[in-house]
Structures are given as structure tokens and as C-alpha cells.
Enzyme design. Structure first.
Site, PDB file in Angstrom:
ATOM      1  N   SER A   1       0.807  -1.226   0.000  1.00  0.00           N
ATOM      2  CA  SER A   1       0.000   0.000   0.000  1.00  0.00           C
ATOM      3  C   SER A   1       0.837   1.273   0.000  1.00  0.00           C
ATOM      4  CB  SER A   1      -0.947   0.020   1.209  1.00  0.00           C
ATOM      5  OG  SER A   1      -0.220   0.181   2.412  1.00  0.00           O
TER       6      SER A   1
ATOM      7  N   LYS B   1       1.032   4.205   6.989  1.00  0.00           N
ATOM      8  CA  LYS B   1       0.428   5.048   5.949  1.00  0.00           C
ATOM      9  C   LYS B   1       1.043   6.448   6.035  1.00  0.00           C
ATOM     10  CE  LYS B   1      -2.757   1.803   5.093  1.00  0.00           C
ATOM     11  NZ  LYS B   1      -2.699   0.954   3.879  1.00  0.00           N
TER      12      LYS B   1
END
Length: 241
Positions: A53, A124
Site C-alpha cells: 500500500s 500510511k
């Protein structure tokens, strides 16, 4: 002439108890574990990147060092790469399927950064913090924070966006488009750099028919482990973040 007086031997005085304890191998081993535990808990922690991701900034299997002191007296800011413990809004944590071996491997991974990390620990990039307003997109397809477009050169494989043919006014709407939202107090919006393949805080908001008021997922301030500082492994990817 007097004879030579024999040398008298005297028994050495016993070492104090505290020296016998601190000089033992077991004491050194326990002390080493305590020091390592303190460093991992309060200073720095290795972390294994579990997915793609964050490509191409981070690759699956990269080991990064997380600075746990980065936000002492300060707060995460837009652009920071952050490790955080996800709550139930991000889905099941996966720990229910852990057998004895997986539990041991996960513990080793937590300590060393090699092997599985926490049951639902994610990495993230911070897009916006408490009180900031987020929306997407402007005419060029850029994310807006408080009305200002972000410069995001790190994005890899974003959702398609073409002004006039596939944007936020067309039918169908570009999946890059997001409803406007103000980040709640004590919360942060986290997105992946591999924007089109990231199960991030905005993922549910990209599906048609979702409620724009409840589709967001947030990283909470007290769930943040720290700021990713450097890639430790593999050696050919050593770099600061």
C-alpha cells in the site's frame, strides 16, 4: 641466625552479595532484555512493512525503524509516514487465527522487525490532522487540504482522472474523487502512496452509494506508534524517510 618465617596465607574476603549478583551471566542477560525492552517501548522500534500500500516509497518486506519519540511535544503533520495501531473500524485484526507458532513469530516480529508485526499495525502517510478539511479533487485531480492542493510526488498508480471526461462532475465519477470532510479531534487521515491499491482511510468513500458522513476511517492520536525514520533492510534500500 633466625629461620625464615613461613608465609602466612589468608583467605580472601568474600565478595559482597551485590557484586556476586551483578557479575552473574543471568544478571547481564536480564539487564540486556530490560534495556532492549525500554528502547523498543520508548525510543525506537523496528517494523516490517506487510503490504504494497506504500509502494514505491516502501516495498513489502522492507524493515523500517520507527521513531517513538518523534511526536513527544508535537503532532504528526501532512506528509509524515506513520505507524499506528488500527482499531476495529479498519476490520478484523487477524489475531483470532493465531496459533501457538504464529503467536511466537508475531512476538519475535514485534521485537526484531523480522517476521509478522502486531495483529493490526499499519503504516500510511498523513494527509490531514484534526480540524483540517479534506476533499478531492481540484481541476488537476489533486487532493485538497483546507482548500490548498497537495504536491504528492510520492503517489504511485493513482486512480484515473481526466478533466472533462473522467472527473468529479462526470458520470461515472473518477474513483479519485472524495466527499469533503473535516478531520475529527484527535484523529488523522491516513492514505497509502500506492493510492489505487491501498486499504486506507478513504477506501470506503470511493464506493458508489456509501454514506459520505460515515465512510471515513481515522487513525487516532493515542494509537500512533511513531514516525517511520529510515529503511533498515534490505541493505540496498537503506535510506531516510
Amino acid at each position: 641466625m633466625e629461620g625464615v618465617t613461613p608465609h602466612e596465607t589468608t583467605a580472601a574476603a568474600p565478595r559482597p552479595l551485590w557484586r556476586r549478583i551483578t557479575g552473574s551471566t543471568w544478571f547481564h542477560l536480564i539487564a540486556a532484555f530490560v534495556v532492549v525492552g525500554a528502547l523498543l517501548s520508548f525510543v525506537a522500534k523496528p517494523y516490517s512493512v506487510p503490504s504494497g500500500s506504500m509502494e514505491q516509497t516502501l516495498e513489502p518486506g522492507d524493515r523500517v525503524l520507527v521513531n517513538r519519540l518523534a511526536y513527544v511535544g508535537s503532532a504528526p503533520t501532512t506528509g509524515d509516514i506513520v505507524v499506528f495501531d488500527a482499531d476495529e473500524t479498519w476490520g478484523p485484526d487477524g489475531s483470532a487465527d493465531d496459533g501457538p507458532l504464529k503467536s511466537v513469530l508475531r512476538w519475535v516480529g514485534e521485537v526484531t522487525g523480522f517476521g509478522p508485526s502486531g495483529p493490526h499495525t499499519l503504516i500510511k502517510r498523513v494527509i490531514a490532522g484534526p480540524g483540517q478539511t479534506v476533499s478531492c479533487c481540484d481541476a488537476e485531480g489533486r487532493m485538497l487540504v483546507d482548500g490548498v492542493p497537495l504536491d504528492e510526488p510520492y503517489i504511485f498508480e493513482d486512480f484515473p482522472f481526466t478533466a472533462g471526461s473522467l472527473d468529479c462532475t462526470t458520470a461515472p465519477v473518477s474513483l479519485r474523487c472524495l466527499p469533503e470532510v473535516t478531520v475529527p479531534a484527535g484523529s488523522y487521515l491516513m492514505l497509502g502512496d500506492h493510492r489505487a491499491a491501498s486499504a486506507d482511510g478513504a477506501m470506503s468513500c470511493r464506493s458508489p452509494g456509501t454514506d459520505p458522513a460515515s465512510c471515513w476511517r481515522w487513525a487516532l492520536r493515542d494509537q500512533i506508534v511513531g514516525k517511520a525514520a529510515v529503511i533498515l533492510w534490505p541493505v540496498d534500500r537503506w535510506t531516510g524517510l
